[in-house]
Design a protein around this motif. Structure first.
Motif, short mmCIF file in Angstrom:
data_model
loop_
_atom_site.label_atom_id
_atom_site.label_comp_id
_atom_site.label_asym_id
_atom_site.label_seq_id
_atom_site.Cartn_x
_atom_site.Cartn_y
_atom_site.Cartn_z
N ARG A 201 0.83 -1.21 0.00
CA ARG A 201 0.00 0.00 0.00
C ARG A 201 0.87 1.26 0.00
N ALA A 202 1.88 1.29 0.88
CA ALA A 202 2.74 2.47 0.96
C ALA A 202 3.51 2.68 -0.34
N ALA A 203 4.05 1.60 -0.91
CA ALA A 203 4.82 1.72 -2.15
C ALA A 203 3.93 2.16 -3.31
N MET A 204 2.74 1.59 -3.40
CA MET A 204 1.82 1.95 -4.49
C MET A 204 1.37 3.40 -4.37
N LEU A 205 1.11 3.88 -3.17
CA LEU A 205 0.70 5.28 -3.00
C LEU A 205 1.79 6.23 -3.46
N GLY A 206 3.05 5.86 -3.23
CA GLY A 206 4.14 6.70 -3.69
C GLY A 206 4.28 6.68 -5.20
N VAL A 207 4.13 5.51 -5.80
CA VAL A 207 4.32 5.38 -7.25
C VAL A 207 3.16 6.03 -8.01
N LEU A 208 1.95 5.90 -7.51
CA LEU A 208 0.77 6.42 -8.22
C LEU A 208 0.79 7.94 -8.37
N GLU A 210 3.56 9.58 -9.23
CA GLU A 210 4.67 9.93 -10.11
C GLU A 210 4.16 10.48 -11.44
N ASP A 211 5.01 11.27 -12.09
CA ASP A 211 4.63 11.90 -13.36
C ASP A 211 4.38 10.87 -14.46
N TYR A 212 5.20 9.80 -14.50
CA TYR A 212 5.03 8.84 -15.59
C TYR A 212 3.70 8.10 -15.48
N ILE A 213 3.14 7.98 -14.27
CA ILE A 213 1.83 7.36 -14.12
C ILE A 213 0.75 8.28 -14.69
N ARG A 214 0.86 9.57 -14.38
CA ARG A 214 -0.11 10.52 -14.95
C ARG A 214 0.00 10.58 -16.46
N ALA A 218 -2.89 9.62 -19.11
CA ALA A 218 -3.33 10.59 -20.12
C ALA A 218 -3.26 10.00 -21.53
N LYS A 219 -2.34 9.07 -21.75
CA LYS A 219 -2.22 8.45 -23.07
C LYS A 219 -3.27 7.36 -23.30
N GLY A 220 -4.08 7.10 -22.30
CA GLY A 220 -5.16 6.12 -22.46
C GLY A 220 -4.78 4.70 -22.12
N VAL A 221 -3.72 4.49 -21.35
CA VAL A 221 -3.34 3.14 -20.92
C VAL A 221 -4.46 2.57 -20.05
N SER A 222 -4.79 1.30 -20.30
CA SER A 222 -5.88 0.68 -19.56
C SER A 222 -5.55 0.62 -18.07
N PRO A 223 -6.57 0.69 -17.20
CA PRO A 223 -6.31 0.68 -15.76
C PRO A 223 -5.54 -0.56 -15.29
N THR A 224 -5.87 -1.74 -15.86
CA THR A 224 -5.17 -2.96 -15.45
C THR A 224 -3.69 -2.90 -15.79
N ARG A 225 -3.41 -2.48 -17.03
CA ARG A 225 -2.01 -2.38 -17.43
C ARG A 225 -1.29 -1.30 -16.65
N HIS A 230 2.98 -0.72 -14.82
CA HIS A 230 3.69 0.52 -14.47
C HIS A 230 3.81 0.73 -12.96
N ALA A 231 2.70 0.62 -12.26
CA ALA A 231 2.72 0.95 -10.82
C ALA A 231 3.28 -0.18 -9.97
N LEU A 232 2.70 -1.37 -10.08
CA LEU A 232 3.11 -2.47 -9.22
C LEU A 232 4.55 -2.89 -9.47
N ARG A 233 4.95 -2.94 -10.73
CA ARG A 233 6.33 -3.36 -11.03
C ARG A 233 7.34 -2.41 -10.41
N ASN A 234 7.05 -1.12 -10.42
CA ASN A 234 7.97 -0.15 -9.84
C ASN A 234 7.85 -0.06 -8.32
N SER A 235 6.92 -0.82 -7.75
CA SER A 235 6.78 -0.88 -6.29
C SER A 235 7.38 -2.15 -5.71
N LEU A 236 7.98 -2.99 -6.55
CA LEU A 236 8.40 -4.30 -6.10
C LEU A 236 9.64 -4.29 -5.21
N ILE A 237 10.49 -3.27 -5.34
CA ILE A 237 11.72 -3.27 -4.55
C ILE A 237 11.43 -3.32 -3.04
#
Length: 314
Positions: A201-208, A210-214, A218-225, A230-237
């Motif tokens: 939860r803490a890692a996802m809140l920080g990643v969500l 980020e500018d690249y998520i916005r 904005a480019k229309g990436v599906s919510p699941t993807r 983008h979000a979960l993979r960058n929260s794995l560390i």
């Protein structure tokens, strides 16, 4: 990637020597020596001298240390004073059961903790977030021995869904083994779920935020993807970090759980060695625990490189 793995393996070598040195020193800091602890205060001088010679305690400390390191490096952890078998044989008889319990607990923590953490982050301050945080708080509030006893009373004694005693023989079909494993694994898995959920939860809140998520949104990436790629993979560390750290802790926590549920494992072996004052077996078990923790931490470091390519160049 190869050089990264080699560097991490080389770093594990001095860590192992530090741990072995610490075990050697701590065992010899106990008041009196191992011979007097094993034989007791009423032992004769001849008996003490004979046992000291058998254990090598009559040698200078540096000679004892070199002999200790040499035996460990060749896989000789000595012989159990109570059974007469080698420590390696004693450990190999019960180690699979402890590993089975630990892996099952980690799997439960990941299966339930990751989705709960992601859902809590996506619905921040919503009802899902509050429920997930309450579940996490409950999981962290109960000590393993308390929750284990409560599970035994409710699910094994009153409801009769699971056996009261663990699969002490290690035999039986797969269904019976899974039934015997279920409650001990859940007992440890609840705590693991709480840790994984909070970190996710803490890692996802920080990643969500980020500018690249916005930008991706904005480019229309599906919510699941957006969440998974983008979000979960960058929260794995941080998630991998807490799983690696707690995996080592679970090996120690499994001691209480194995005793409560009467499962074969390192926990019962430790208690038996303490009751029998088996100095050699206790020292060997400490070495096994240390090696397990070092292996888990090394694998965790290697996993960083797979998740984040930038780590390979540090």
């Amino acid at each position: 990637m190869t050089s990264f793995v080699v560097r991490r393996l080389l770093l594990a070598i001095p860590t192992l020597f530090v741990m072995l040195t610490a075990i050697f020193v701590l065992v010899r800091l106990v008041p009196g020596d191992a011979a007097s602890v094993i034989l007791g205060d009423q032992a004769s001088a001849a008996s003490l001298a004979a046992l000291r010679e058998k254990l090598g305690l009559d040698q200078p400390v540096h000679v004892q240390y070199l002999a200790f390191i040499g035996k460990v490096l060749t896989g000789d952890l000595g012989q159990s004073l109570s059974s007469g078998r080698s420590v390696i044989q004693e450990v190999l008889l019960v180690l699979p059961s402890t590993i089975e319990l630990t892996v099952a607990a980690v799997a439960i923590g990941l299966v339930f903790g990751l989705p709960l953490g992601v859902a809590a982050a996506l619905s921040r301050n919503g009802w899902i977030d509050y429920v997930a945080r309450v579940v996490s708080l409950v999981g962290l509030s109960f000590p393993a021995f308390v929750s284990g006893i409560l599970m035994l009373i409710v699910f094994a004694i009153q409801l009769g869904w699971f056996p009261v005693l663990g699969n002490t023989s290690g035999s039986g079909d797969l269904t019976e083994r899974l039934r015997a494993l279920a409650l001990p694994a859940l007992n440890l898995g609840i705590i693991m779920t709480a840790y994984v959920m909070r970190v996710t939860r803490a890692a996802m809140l920080g990643v969500l935020t980020e500018d690249y998520i916005r930008t991706a949104r904005a480019k229309g990436v599906s919510p699941t993807r957006l969440v998974v790629t983008h979000a979960l993979r960058n929260s794995l560390i941080p998630i991998i970090t807490v799983v690696g750290l707690y995996f080592g802790t679970l090996i120690g926590n499994s001691v209480l759980t194995e005793i409560i549920f009467n499962r074969p494992g390192l926990g019962k072996l430790i208690i038996g060695a303490l009751n029998a004052r088996d100095y050699t077996l206790l020292q060997g078990l400490m070495i096994i625990f240390a090696i397990c923790v070092i292996i888990v931490n090394t694998v965790t470091d290697m996993a960083y490189g797979l998740v984040d390519p930038r780590v390979k160049y540090t």
